[in-house]
Write an enzyme that holds these catalytic residues in place. Sequence first.
Site, PDB file in Angstrom:
ATOM      1  N   TYR A   1      -2.144  -0.235  10.410  1.00 42.90           N
ATOM      2  CA  TYR A   1      -1.984  -0.810   8.984  1.00 42.90           C
ATOM      3  C   TYR A   1      -0.830  -0.283   8.132  1.00 42.90           C
ATOM      4  O   TYR A   1      -0.220  -1.254   7.382  1.00 42.90           O
ATOM      5  CB  TYR A   1      -3.156   0.064   8.190  1.00 42.90           C
ATOM      6  CG  TYR A   1      -3.376  -0.332   6.752  1.00 42.90           C
ATOM      7  CD1 TYR A   1      -4.006  -1.663   6.326  1.00 42.90           C
ATOM      8  CD2 TYR A   1      -3.015   0.380   5.730  1.00 42.90           C
ATOM      9  CE1 TYR A   1      -4.135  -2.097   5.124  1.00 42.90           C
ATOM     10  CE2 TYR A   1      -3.249   0.344   4.319  1.00 42.90           C
ATOM     11  CZ  TYR A   1      -3.431  -0.929   4.173  1.00 42.90           C
ATOM     12  OH  TYR A   1      -3.680  -1.437   2.664  1.00 42.90           O
TER      13      TYR A   1
ATOM     14  N   SER B   1       0.642  -1.256   0.099  1.00 41.31           N
ATOM     15  CA  SER B   1       0.102   0.085  -0.103  1.00 41.31           C
ATOM     16  C   SER B   1       0.965   1.185  -0.151  1.00 41.31           C
ATOM     17  O   SER B   1       2.183   1.276   0.378  1.00 41.31           O
ATOM     18  CB  SER B   1      -1.047   0.033   1.290  1.00 41.31           C
ATOM     19  OG  SER B   1      -1.441   1.380   1.427  1.00 41.31           O
TER      20      SER B   1
END
Length: 288
Positions: free
Chosen positions: A173, A160
């Site tokens: 995250y 990501s």
Amino acid sequence: MATKSNPQPVIPGSTVLITGAARGMGELYARRAAREGARAIALWDMDAERAEALAAELSRGAGKRGGPGPDVRAFIVDVSDREAVRDAAERTRTELGEPDIVVNNAGIVRGALFWEHDQEHDIELTMRINALAPMWISREFLPAMIADRSRPKRILNIASAAGTLANPRMSVYASSKWAMIGWAESLRLELAREGHEHMAVTTFCPSFISTGMFAGARGPLLTPIMKPEYAVRAAWTGMRKGTPLVLRPWTVKLAMIARGILPTRAWDVVADKVFHVYSSMDKFTGRG
């Protein structure tokens, strides 16, 4: 025989393993593998009903150029459990053979202030699924992938943009994706230095994608929410070519450059007030 001018194709005839394969981008990777002529596809997911339905559909469907469909099988796996990963790896080998391509796609996101995260169900689970599971899975299959030089081998890791830049309400995250990127890049360099030229590791670092996983999040300046089909095409193309890092959209690389050049406090101002990176998760709800 494969040559530099006529390299051996990566997908046709291959065995592909995809985690988080029952829906979203995982499903799209599976469909692309079937369409491009994979021999066999292992769908790893927790959702038995969706995974088995997709396996049945892809097995029935026509393969590349109208030929028979691939051998597609669903494996119900909790990748956050190391023993479950080990058992599923053995079942996959037994039923389909060693994979030529591993797509570490499974992931979860928890968007909250760090001190609001539950330690077991947010922090530990996120790290197990997003960071540890790709390592466990790749470690299971790497020895055979390295030893078999008969065809190209690939590992595609879905990371990501959050793994390249810090962002409020993404501490857990982001840390899981930073870990994935650091591990994947180190693995790539190790394989290259040891002369395993038939292997390549690709890490995909996208901004927000409209799969529902990041529902409520807002894309920063000049960074639209990407369609899953576009994201999958970019990651898949990079994997086939063996591109080390695939960053989408272009503003991800721009932000990395700006963060590297500017002093930290100056970057904080630019990221917050100009690009609106730091407020992108303020209205995050997730899939629910």
